[in-house]
Design a protein around this motif. Structure first.
Motif, PDB file in Angstrom:
ATOM      1  N   ILE A 112       0.851  -1.191   0.000  1.00 58.81           N
ATOM      2  CA  ILE A 112       0.000   0.000   0.000  1.00 58.81           C
ATOM      3  C   ILE A 112       0.885   1.239   0.000  1.00 58.81           C
ATOM      4  O   ILE A 112       1.105   1.893   1.024  1.00 58.81           O
ATOM      5  CB  ILE A 112      -0.962  -0.019   1.209  1.00 58.81           C
ATOM      6  N   THR A 113       1.438   1.537  -1.155  1.00 52.16           N
ATOM      7  CA  THR A 113       2.309   2.702  -1.295  1.00 52.16           C
ATOM      8  C   THR A 113       2.236   3.235  -2.714  1.00 52.16           C
ATOM      9  O   THR A 113       2.877   2.707  -3.619  1.00 52.16           O
ATOM     10  CB  THR A 113       3.772   2.379  -0.924  1.00 52.16           C
ATOM     11  N   GLU A 114       1.440   4.269  -2.910  1.00 54.97           N
ATOM     12  CA  GLU A 114       1.422   4.921  -4.213  1.00 54.97           C
ATOM     13  C   GLU A 114       2.759   5.580  -4.507  1.00 54.97           C
ATOM     14  O   GLU A 114       3.238   5.569  -5.638  1.00 54.97           O
ATOM     15  CB  GLU A 114       0.295   5.951  -4.280  1.00 54.97           C
ATOM     16  N   ALA A 115       3.385   6.159  -3.485  1.00 58.85           N
ATOM     17  CA  ALA A 115       4.681   6.814  -3.684  1.00 58.85           C
ATOM     18  C   ALA A 115       5.730   5.803  -4.144  1.00 58.85           C
ATOM     19  O   ALA A 115       6.507   6.065  -5.070  1.00 58.85           O
ATOM     20  CB  ALA A 115       5.131   7.503  -2.402  1.00 58.85           C
ATOM     21  N   GLY A 116       5.759   4.647  -3.511  1.00 57.62           N
ATOM     22  CA  GLY A 116       6.693   3.610  -3.935  1.00 57.62           C
ATOM     23  C   GLY A 116       6.387   3.100  -5.328  1.00 57.62           C
ATOM     24  O   GLY A 116       7.296   2.823  -6.117  1.00 57.62           O
ATOM     25  N   SER A 117       5.109   3.007  -5.649  1.00 59.80           N
ATOM     26  CA  SER A 117       4.727   2.523  -6.976  1.00 59.80           C
ATOM     27  C   SER A 117       5.169   3.488  -8.061  1.00 59.80           C
ATOM     28  O   SER A 117       5.647   3.067  -9.121  1.00 59.80           O
ATOM     29  CB  SER A 117       3.202   2.333  -7.028  1.00 59.80           C
ATOM     30  N   VAL A 118       5.004   4.792  -7.827  1.00 58.80           N
ATOM     31  CA  VAL A 118       5.442   5.765  -8.833  1.00 58.80           C
ATOM     32  C   VAL A 118       6.964   5.747  -8.955  1.00 58.80           C
ATOM     33  O   VAL A 118       7.513   5.888 -10.050  1.00 58.80           O
ATOM     34  CB  VAL A 118       4.933   7.177  -8.493  1.00 58.80           C
ATOM     35  N   ALA A 119       7.659   5.577  -7.831  1.00 56.94           N
ATOM     36  CA  ALA A 119       9.120   5.487  -7.888  1.00 56.94           C
ATOM     37  C   ALA A 119       9.550   4.273  -8.713  1.00 56.94           C
ATOM     38  O   ALA A 119      10.488   4.352  -9.520  1.00 56.94           O
ATOM     39  CB  ALA A 119       9.697   5.413  -6.477  1.00 56.94           C
ATOM     40  N   GLU A 120       8.868   3.146  -8.525  1.00 56.83           N
ATOM     41  CA  GLU A 120       9.175   1.951  -9.315  1.00 56.83           C
ATOM     42  C   GLU A 120       8.831   2.184 -10.789  1.00 56.83           C
ATOM     43  O   GLU A 120       9.592   1.809 -11.692  1.00 56.83           O
ATOM     44  CB  GLU A 120       8.382   0.758  -8.786  1.00 56.83           C
ATOM     45  N   PHE A 121       7.679   2.807 -11.021  1.00 57.69           N
ATOM     46  CA  PHE A 121       7.276   3.128 -12.389  1.00 57.69           C
ATOM     47  C   PHE A 121       8.336   3.993 -13.060  1.00 57.69           C
ATOM     48  O   PHE A 121       8.690   3.766 -14.225  1.00 57.69           O
ATOM     49  CB  PHE A 121       5.926   3.850 -12.375  1.00 57.69           C
ATOM     50  N   THR A 122       8.854   4.982 -12.341  1.00 57.58           N
ATOM     51  CA  THR A 122       9.855   5.879 -12.914  1.00 57.58           C
ATOM     52  C   THR A 122      11.115   5.123 -13.302  1.00 57.58           C
ATOM     53  O   THR A 122      11.697   5.355 -14.373  1.00 57.58           O
ATOM     54  CB  THR A 122      10.191   7.000 -11.920  1.00 57.58           C
ATOM     55  N   ALA A 123      11.548   4.217 -12.434  1.00 60.25           N
ATOM     56  CA  ALA A 123      12.744   3.426 -12.753  1.00 60.25           C
ATOM     57  C   ALA A 123      12.520   2.601 -14.017  1.00 60.25           C
ATOM     58  O   ALA A 123      13.405   2.511 -14.888  1.00 60.25           O
ATOM     59  CB  ALA A 123      13.100   2.525 -11.577  1.00 60.25           C
ATOM     60  N   ALA A 124      11.337   2.009 -14.144  1.00 61.59           N
ATOM     61  CA  ALA A 124      11.040   1.217 -15.335  1.00 61.59           C
ATOM     62  C   ALA A 124      10.842   2.102 -16.555  1.00 61.59           C
ATOM     63  O   ALA A 124      11.286   1.765 -17.664  1.00 61.59           O
ATOM     64  CB  ALA A 124       9.791   0.368 -15.089  1.00 61.59           C
ATOM     65  N   GLY A 181       5.581   5.290 -20.461  1.00 56.14           N
ATOM     66  CA  GLY A 181       4.800   4.155 -19.997  1.00 56.14           C
ATOM     67  C   GLY A 181       3.345   4.541 -19.829  1.00 56.14           C
ATOM     68  O   GLY A 181       2.925   5.657 -20.160  1.00 56.14           O
ATOM     69  N   PHE A 182       2.567   3.603 -19.272  1.00 55.75           N
ATOM     70  CA  PHE A 182       1.121   3.794 -19.124  1.00 55.75           C
ATOM     71  C   PHE A 182       0.754   3.895 -17.643  1.00 55.75           C
ATOM     72  O   PHE A 182       1.015   2.978 -16.853  1.00 55.75           O
ATOM     73  CB  PHE A 182       0.369   2.634 -19.763  1.00 55.75           C
ATOM     74  N   VAL A 183       0.150   5.018 -17.307  1.00 51.44           N
ATOM     75  CA  VAL A 183      -0.382   5.247 -15.969  1.00 51.44           C
ATOM     76  C   VAL A 183      -1.897   5.157 -16.078  1.00 51.44           C
ATOM     77  O   VAL A 183      -2.500   5.820 -16.932  1.00 51.44           O
ATOM     78  CB  VAL A 183       0.044   6.631 -15.440  1.00 51.44           C
ATOM     79  N   VAL A 184      -2.510   4.344 -15.222  1.00 53.12           N
ATOM     80  CA  VAL A 184      -3.934   4.059 -15.379  1.00 53.12           C
ATOM     81  C   VAL A 184      -4.673   4.346 -14.075  1.00 53.12           C
ATOM     82  O   VAL A 184      -4.355   3.771 -13.029  1.00 53.12           O
ATOM     83  CB  VAL A 184      -4.155   2.582 -15.786  1.00 53.12           C
ATOM     84  N   GLY A 185      -5.638   5.239 -14.161  1.00 52.29           N
ATOM     85  CA  GLY A 185      -6.505   5.518 -13.021  1.00 52.29           C
ATOM     86  C   GLY A 185      -7.723   4.621 -13.087  1.00 52.29           C
ATOM     87  O   GLY A 185      -8.659   4.875 -13.853  1.00 52.29           O
ATOM     88  N   GLY A 186      -7.703   3.542 -12.306  1.00 46.93           N
ATOM     89  CA  GLY A 186      -8.826   2.623 -12.283  1.00 46.93           C
ATOM     90  C   GLY A 186      -9.930   3.148 -11.374  1.00 46.93           C
ATOM     91  O   GLY A 186      -9.714   4.022 -10.539  1.00 46.93           O
ATOM     92  N   THR A 187     -11.136   2.576 -11.541  1.00 46.30           N
ATOM     93  CA  THR A 187     -12.314   3.021 -10.772  1.00 46.30           C
ATOM     94  C   THR A 187     -12.418   4.543 -10.809  1.00 46.30           C
ATOM     95  O   THR A 187     -12.534   5.214  -9.795  1.00 46.30           O
ATOM     96  CB  THR A 187     -12.259   2.524  -9.313  1.00 46.30           C
ATOM     97  N   ALA A 188     -12.350   5.079 -12.031  1.00 47.85           N
ATOM     98  CA  ALA A 188     -12.273   6.522 -12.208  1.00 47.85           C
ATOM     99  C   ALA A 188     -13.638   7.177 -12.048  1.00 47.85           C
ATOM    100  O   ALA A 188     -14.674   6.527 -11.961  1.00 47.85           O
ATOM    101  CB  ALA A 188     -11.695   6.835 -13.583  1.00 47.85           C
ATOM    102  N   GLY A 189     -13.628   8.499 -12.051  1.00 50.79           N
ATOM    103  CA  GLY A 189     -14.850   9.281 -11.997  1.00 50.79           C
ATOM    104  C   GLY A 189     -15.375   9.463 -10.590  1.00 50.79           C
ATOM    105  O   GLY A 189     -15.093   8.673  -9.685  1.00 50.79           O
ATOM    106  N   ARG A 190     -16.168  10.502 -10.410  1.00 50.74           N
ATOM    107  CA  ARG A 190     -16.689  10.814  -9.076  1.00 50.74           C
ATOM    108  C   ARG A 190     -17.951  10.037  -8.735  1.00 50.74           C
ATOM    109  O   ARG A 190     -18.331   9.955  -7.574  1.00 50.74           O
ATOM    110  CB  ARG A 190     -16.955  12.320  -8.978  1.00 50.74           C
ATOM    111  N   THR A 191     -18.602   9.412  -9.725  1.00 55.47           N
ATOM    112  CA  THR A 191     -19.876   8.748  -9.427  1.00 55.47           C
ATOM    113  C   THR A 191     -19.862   7.247  -9.689  1.00 55.47           C
ATOM    114  O   THR A 191     -20.895   6.602  -9.529  1.00 55.47           O
ATOM    115  CB  THR A 191     -21.002   9.363 -10.273  1.00 55.47           C
TER     116      THR A 191
END
Length: 895
Positions: free
Chosen positions: A584-596, A636-646
């Protein structure tokens, strides 16, 4: 009742009382021995003996919990310092030149009001120079070398060294912080601004250390999966002690030790100062950091004191000096570095034993102890610390190096609270600096108002030595070199499957995208290049089918029997696993994404990271990292799942994302899409692979929002130019049924809102005789950027019509835009629309309820669209105002 005939057992009072004592008599003897030492030799002697026993036990392999702190002295004693394999006098001259040119560069720029930082590099100069001369591996060997995450505020010193190498000119130094003309130097490490030099943007404090951990981890991932041998690469992260207050700096320490990343070294410049004052005024930041790193499982090497302290420590037979060093708070150490001998004798060498120790020292020697003799300022001490770091195995290492901020810059700078804001030296101060550094700069060169840069010449002994050292280590650093070849075009079949639609089944766009990626991962040529990254939500996004096939990366493999081993989609970890589940770490995930995402430059190996997350916790939580990703030119591809406010029913206020596209629009490197249908996803992903990994790769990354609401996925319509429309941002999905002349309307919608618009189209036609065309807007942001480019062309005297204006040119009736986002998202294009333009959106906080009720709450459901459409037509005189009132009443939208 208690039986008085039975002896009463002593109740357990500590954790050890719960463990069996096989020989209580032996235990008592040890305790008695320790008690005797305390009585006869004092508690300090007892503590020393216990630590010696602990050290011996550790060396002999006896498992004991580690001690979290040690005395406030160097980890490597003077007697154990390794032989120095360089020319110390030559390196001192080189370092002096770099100090001078760094200070001159910032001063010249500051006189133009450009700012800059002098004191950080002044304190850290030897920390960098020893690394560049002896440890940092270049790219001429395996193409990767070492990765350097350099402290942003120290960049003038790095520029000065590159100038000495001959890779920068004096004119470029003169352009420090003057980039608008195209020939200057960026203020900090910005790869996008200086792509041949900088690899990693680090000045947004905290992100460098976090990125370094995940870079070291990604190096191991590449090696384990057989993509590239990165076993010789080491990651070095330089940070300030004040920077460790940023949560990101410390966020991944446990990961680094848990995975045994002995290819990682942190160097913390402990000058005891942050931007406004002491880092820890009433305590000791070095001791605090030592405990935190040791507790996280790191190897800690402290280099605190210089050679002038060695004989004093050797004479400290009572331990009084070591004790005193450990009890003086950092703010007092800072003051001692700026005071005279009398003050130091009174405030530090207090007490009989310490006074006697200091009596043999001259006043100059007393001042030297605190002003200059810090471990981080002495090359032999730094060399010993680095050697200990690179030779350690099994865990990452942190070097805690004590320095004085503003070192060598004179009494006006050294150890002053305000020195971070002090941007320039006077000419008198430069003369003092010249004398301190013993540079052969004549007075005549300092006679004017402009301090000169100083270079000894390309054939000088200093420059030749510098080149020889770098050649022996594999070439110049820092250096960014892109050698990656384009990736083959992916097979058409996975895309065609989405373009055919879902038939009679309903499918969420989240699932459509995951299926596409899973199919692309099967491709023999490029499938191994995909790097799926998930912050512990893989099942939410339907990715559990990847567990047994792709495997979850774990350097230890799977050391247990998974509880679901008997199931088809069992949880399978593997040392060669492809899927990265970061916890459960978005910050770690983006850091990993950046390295890749930057592996194409760092290692010459293009990878395709696919990072999927709850849309709300993407750009909102980690926006600074995405900005750094753009700076580092990640792909790369960044994907916002379960998007939208409703669409996130029941999750409530904090999970309703109605603004990530607005945040993404602020990032120039983010190519953002809000697709409504699976076939749109297929077209967008295929185009993204072409743009980022084709023959002419672009330094962008894609942001897609997908929805967890199951819907019928139609086949791609046979509309001319539809693929161009999807990629550019807009196309007409469904034209109104032909009919007699009457009110007309254009409905623009994106993502899941397309379905509301389609329903509204039906209601308008059936109940009100209004014909509406429905447009799918795949990207409001790309339409805006295209329009802005057209405006720029007009400023240059060219004629260019924005794509959105061409698409809607002549379309009858007003334009009504609707999305599951804030109105500002569709309003991005309003100024380029010739028709009357109005928008609906989900402004405000989210709430928990059914999708239908939440959409009614935000007035974006089909009926709300109908009422708004009638209102806009009434204002245009195409329907009567009474029709609007009737519609409100019919659909329950009145007051």
């Amino acid at each position: 009742m208690n039986d008085p005939s039975r002896p009463t057992e002593t109740p357990a009072t500590s954790e050890l009382d719960q463990l069996p004592d096989r020989d209580r008599e032996e235990t008592a003897e040890w305790q008695a021995s320790l008690d005797a030492v305390v009585r006869n030799a004092g508690p300090d002697r007892a503590a020393y003996l216990m630590r010696r026993v602990h050290e011996f036990a550790d060396a002999s392999g006896t498992p004991l919990p580690p001690l979290l702190s040690s005395d406030y002295i160097n980890t490597v004693p003077a007697a154990a310092q390794p032989a120095f394999d360089g020319d110390l006098e030559m390196e001192s001259r080189i370092t002096a030149l770099n100090r001078w040119n760094a200070a001159a560069m910032v001063t010249r720029g500051s006189r133009l009001g450009l700012g800059g930082h002098i004191s950080t590099y002044a304190s850290a100069a030897w920390l960098y120079e020893i690394g560049f001369n002896h440890f940092f591996r270049g790219k001429d060997g395996d193409g990767s070398g070492d990765q350097l995450f350099l402290q942003g505020h120290a960049s003038p010193g790095i520029y000065a060294r590159v100038f000495l190498e001959g890779r920068l000119s004096a004119e470029q130094l003169e352009g420090f912080r003057r980039e608008a003309g195209g020939h200057g130097l960026p203020s900090y490490p910005h790869p996008r601004r200086l792509p041949w030099l900088w690899e990693f943007p680090t000045v947004s404090m905290g992100l460098g250390p976090l990125g370094a951990v995940y870079q070291a981890r990604f190096n191991r991932y590449l090696h384990a999966r057989g993509i590239k041998d990165t076993s010789a690469s080491r990651v070095w992260a330089f940070l300030g002690d004040g920077e460790t207050d940023e949560p990101e700096s410390m966020a991944a320490l446990a990961l680094a030790s848990r995975e045994g990343l002995d290819n990682l070294t942190f160097v913390v410049n402990c000058n005891l100062q942050r931007l406004d004052g002491p880092v820890r005024s009433n305590s000791k930041i070095v001791q605090e950091l030592e405990a935190r790193f040791r507790g996280a499982g790191w190897n800690v090497v402290k280099t605190l004191w210089g050679e002038a302290w060695d004989p004093l420590l050797a004479q400290d037979t009572t331990g009084d000096l070591v004790r005193r060093l450990g009890e003086v708070p950092d703010a007092q150490l800072q003051t001692l570095a700026a005071r005279d001998a009398a003050y130091i004798r009174e405030k530090f060498f207090a007490g009989t034993a310490l006074s006697a120790l200091a009596a043999s020292l001259s006043d100059a020697q007393v001042v030297e102890l605190f002003e200059n003799s810090r471990g981080g300022h002495e090359p032999l001490k730094v060399y010993a610390a680095y050697r200990a770091a690179v030779e350690h195995r099994g865990a990452p290492t942190v070097v805690l190096a004590q320095t004085v901020k503003g070192h060598t810059l004179g009494s006006a700078f050294e150890s002053r609270n305000a020195n971070h804001q002090m941007k320039k030296l006077t000419m008198a101060q430069f003369r003092e600096l010249r004398d301190t550094l013993e540079l052969p700069i004549p007075d005549s060169a300092l006679a004017g108002d402009q301090v000169p840069f100083w270079h000894p010449g390309p054939d000088s002994p200093e420059v030749r030595y510098l080149h020889e050292r770098r050649a022996s280590l594999g070439g110049p650093l820092p250096l960014r070199r892109v050698t990656a070849a384009p990736l083959p075009e992916p097979p058409a079949k996975p895309f065609e499957a989405l373009e055919k639609g879902s038939g009679h089944q309903e499918m969420a766009t989240t699932m459509a995208l995951v299926r596409l990626v899973k199919d692309l991962m099967r491709d023999e040529r490029t499938g191994a290049r995909w790097v799926p990254i998930v912050p512990d939500e893989a099942r939410t996004f339907g990715m559990e089918s990847m567990f047994p096939t792709a495997g979850i990366y774990s350097p230890q493999g799977q050391l247990y029997d998974p509880v679901d081993a008997d199931q088809l989609l069992h949880y399978r970890e593997s040392a060669s696993g492809q899927l990265l589940i970061e916890g459960i770490t978005e910050a770690g995930s983006v850091a990993e994404f950046t390295a890749a995402a930057t592996s194409y430059a760092t290692h010459g190996e293009p990878m395709i990271p696919f990072y999927i997350f709850y849309a709300m916790f993407g750009f909102q939580r980690t926006g600074d990292q995405f900005w750094a990703l753009g700076d580092q030119m990640g792909r790369g591809f960044v994907v916002g799942g379960t998007a939208g406010r409703t669409t996130m029913t029941g999750e409530g206020l904090q999970h309703g994302d109605g603004h990530s596209h607005l945040l993404a629009a602020t990032n120039p490197a983010a190519v953002s899409y809000d697709p409504a249908f699976a076939y749109e996803i297929a077209v967008i992903v295929r185009d993204g692979l072409r743009r980022m990994y084709g023959e002419r790769p672009e330094n962008v990354f894609y942001y897609l929002t997908v929805y967890n609401e199951p819907k019928h996925q139609p086949a791609m319509p046979a509309v001319p130019g539809i693929e161009e429309g999807i990629v550019r941002g807009i196309y007409r999905f469904r034209t109104a049924e032909p009919g007699a002349a009457g009110p007309r309307l254009q409905l623009l919608s994106s993502g899941t809102a397309v379905h509301w618009a389609l329903r509204a189209q039906e209601i308008l036609a059936a109940d009100w005789g209004v014909r509406a065309d429905v447009w799918s807007v795949t990207s409001w942001t790309e339409l805006r950027r295209d329009a802005m480019d057209a405006d720029d062309a007009t400023m240059r005297g060219e004629e260019r019509t924005p794509f959105v204006a061409r698409a809607l040119a002549g379309a009858p009736g007003p334009v009504l835009a609707v999305s599951d986002w804030m109105r500002q998202v569709p309003d991005q294009i309003s100024q380029w629309i010739e028709q009357d333009y109005y928008s609906l959106g989900t402004d405000g906080f989210g709430l928990s309820d059914t999708r239908e009720d939440v959409r009614r709450y935000f007035r974006v459901d089909a009926e709300s669209i109908v009422v708004t459409a009638l209102d806009r037509l009434a204002r245009a005189g195409q329907v009567s105002p009474a029709a609007v009132d009737q519609a409100r009443e019919r659909y329950g939208l009145g007051r």
